[in-house]
Design a protein around this motif. Structure first.
Motif, PDB file in Angstrom:
ATOM      1  N   LEU A  23      -6.457  11.140  -1.822  1.00 45.73           N
ATOM      2  CA  LEU A  23      -5.181  10.876  -1.159  1.00 45.73           C
ATOM      3  C   LEU A  23      -5.051   9.429  -0.704  1.00 45.73           C
ATOM      4  CD1 LEU A  23      -4.962  14.074   1.062  1.00 45.73           C
ATOM      5  CD2 LEU A  23      -3.933  13.687  -1.166  1.00 45.73           C
ATOM      6  N   PHE A  24      -6.169   8.793  -0.437  1.00 43.37           N
ATOM      7  CA  PHE A  24      -6.145   7.435   0.098  1.00 43.37           C
ATOM      8  C   PHE A  24      -6.174   6.360  -0.988  1.00 43.37           C
ATOM      9  CE2 PHE A  24      -6.874   9.560   4.007  1.00 43.37           C
ATOM     10  CZ  PHE A  24      -6.433   8.698   4.986  1.00 43.37           C
ATOM     11  N   ILE A  25      -6.133   6.734  -2.264  1.00 44.26           N
ATOM     12  CA  ILE A  25      -6.171   5.747  -3.343  1.00 44.26           C
ATOM     13  C   ILE A  25      -5.016   4.743  -3.255  1.00 44.26           C
ATOM     14  CG2 ILE A  25      -5.921   5.487  -5.847  1.00 44.26           C
ATOM     15  CD1 ILE A  25      -7.817   7.836  -6.167  1.00 44.26           C
ATOM     16  N   PRO A  26      -3.759   5.171  -3.025  1.00 43.16           N
ATOM     17  CA  PRO A  26      -2.691   4.154  -2.899  1.00 43.16           C
ATOM     18  C   PRO A  26      -2.929   3.179  -1.744  1.00 43.16           C
ATOM     19  CG  PRO A  26      -1.729   6.324  -3.178  1.00 43.16           C
ATOM     20  CD  PRO A  26      -3.197   6.523  -2.982  1.00 43.16           C
ATOM     21  N   LEU A  27      -3.449   3.670  -0.628  1.00 43.78           N
ATOM     22  CA  LEU A  27      -3.726   2.779   0.500  1.00 43.78           C
ATOM     23  C   LEU A  27      -4.849   1.812   0.156  1.00 43.78           C
ATOM     24  CD1 LEU A  27      -3.124   2.047   3.458  1.00 43.78           C
ATOM     25  CD2 LEU A  27      -4.892   3.680   4.097  1.00 43.78           C
ATOM     26  N   TRP A  28      -5.881   2.293  -0.507  1.00 41.07           N
ATOM     27  CA  TRP A  28      -6.982   1.404  -0.901  1.00 41.07           C
ATOM     28  C   TRP A  28      -6.510   0.344  -1.890  1.00 41.07           C
ATOM     29  CZ3 TRP A  28     -10.764   5.998  -1.870  1.00 41.07           C
ATOM     30  CH2 TRP A  28     -11.252   6.452  -0.644  1.00 41.07           C
ATOM     31  N   LEU A  29      -5.651   0.736  -2.827  1.00 38.63           N
ATOM     32  CA  LEU A  29      -5.104  -0.255  -3.763  1.00 38.63           C
ATOM     33  C   LEU A  29      -4.254  -1.287  -3.033  1.00 38.63           C
ATOM     34  CD1 LEU A  29      -4.114   2.027  -6.774  1.00 38.63           C
ATOM     35  CD2 LEU A  29      -6.029   0.420  -6.636  1.00 38.63           C
ATOM     36  N   LEU A  30      -3.490  -0.828  -2.049  1.00 40.23           N
ATOM     37  CA  LEU A  30      -2.680  -1.745  -1.246  1.00 40.23           C
ATOM     38  C   LEU A  30      -3.568  -2.730  -0.484  1.00 40.23           C
ATOM     39  CD1 LEU A  30       0.038  -2.624   0.027  1.00 40.23           C
ATOM     40  CD2 LEU A  30      -0.314  -0.830   1.707  1.00 40.23           C
ATOM     41  N   LEU A  31      -4.604  -2.225   0.149  1.00 42.97           N
ATOM     42  CA  LEU A  31      -5.500  -3.108   0.895  1.00 42.97           C
ATOM     43  C   LEU A  31      -6.254  -4.063  -0.019  1.00 42.97           C
ATOM     44  CD1 LEU A  31      -6.894  -0.598   3.537  1.00 42.97           C
ATOM     45  CD2 LEU A  31      -5.200  -2.399   3.874  1.00 42.97           C
ATOM     46  N   LEU A  32      -6.675  -3.584  -1.192  1.00 40.27           N
ATOM     47  CA  LEU A  32      -7.361  -4.450  -2.154  1.00 40.27           C
ATOM     48  C   LEU A  32      -6.428  -5.557  -2.635  1.00 40.27           C
ATOM     49  CD1 LEU A  32      -9.928  -4.926  -3.856  1.00 40.27           C
ATOM     50  CD2 LEU A  32      -8.876  -3.470  -5.598  1.00 40.27           C
ATOM     51  N   GLY A  33      -5.181  -5.196  -2.941  1.00 37.31           N
ATOM     52  CA  GLY A  33      -4.207  -6.206  -3.360  1.00 37.31           C
ATOM     53  C   GLY A  33      -3.914  -7.206  -2.260  1.00 37.31           C
ATOM     54  N   ALA A  34      -3.851  -6.730  -1.010  1.00 38.21           N
ATOM     55  CA  ALA A  34      -3.613  -7.649   0.109  1.00 38.21           C
ATOM     56  C   ALA A  34      -4.788  -8.601   0.289  1.00 38.21           C
ATOM     57  CB  ALA A  34      -3.374  -6.857   1.384  1.00 38.21           C
ATOM     58  N   MET A  35      -6.003  -8.100   0.117  1.00 38.65           N
ATOM     59  CA  MET A  35      -7.178  -8.982   0.220  1.00 38.65           C
ATOM     60  C   MET A  35      -7.184 -10.020  -0.893  1.00 38.65           C
ATOM     61  SD  MET A  35     -10.284  -6.441   1.457  1.00 38.65           S
ATOM     62  CE  MET A  35     -11.071  -6.704  -0.071  1.00 38.65           C
ATOM     63  N   ILE A  36      -6.833  -9.618  -2.101  1.00 36.80           N
ATOM     64  CA  ILE A  36      -6.776 -10.563  -3.220  1.00 36.80           C
ATOM     65  C   ILE A  36      -5.685 -11.603  -2.979  1.00 36.80           C
ATOM     66  CG2 ILE A  36      -6.189 -10.762  -5.671  1.00 36.80           C
ATOM     67  CD1 ILE A  36      -7.620  -8.049  -6.055  1.00 36.80           C
TER      68      ILE A  36
END
Length: 130
Positions: free
Chosen positions: A106-119
């Motif tokens: 369920l948290f995959i979209p949030l993790w992708l969002l956080l990864l993109g924000a870090m990048i």
């Protein structure tokens, strides 16, 4: 667009209203559906998406694009908003009991969002500011 004080006030009001609804739901004083509790976030995201789409269309129509940096940034903002909305949808489905998927899925979209924000932040700090 909107002055900064209006954006801050709007963000604060929607967040406060959402938190009040969450407290009422968790305290069993409101028998509402979780989708109804999240209405302030849906409205806030809809306003932000409309502003983003209008800015994206106006930038494309006027040709105002400095080496495609602003267009890339606007597209990233659009993807980030869609990831946030998809996370909220999946979270509401899980809280309502419509799905029994494990939480890490369920948290995959949030993790992708956080990864993109870090990048994005790393690119801004190490490439743009250098």
């Amino acid at each position: 667009m909107m002055p900064l004080i209006h954006r801050v006030l709007m963000t604060w009001l929607f967040t406060m209203f959402f938190l009040v609804l969450v407290v009422l739901k968790l305290d069993n004083r409101a028998p509402w559906n979780w989708f109804l509790v999240f209405i302030p976030l849906w409205v806030f995201d809809l306003i932000l998406l409309l502003i983003l789409v209008v800015r994206l269309i106006s930038n494309c129509r006027t040709g105002y694009d400095q080496a495609e940096v602003s267009l890339r940034k606007e597209v990233w903002y659009l993807v980030a908003m869609l990831l946030k909305v998809s996370f909220l949808l999946v979270l509401c489905f899980h809280l309502e009991g419509f799905t029994t998927a494990p939480l890490y899925l369920l948290f995959i979209p949030l993790w992708l969002l956080l990864l993109g924000a870090m990048i994005d932040l790393g690119h801004h700090v190490f490439c743009v500011l250098s």
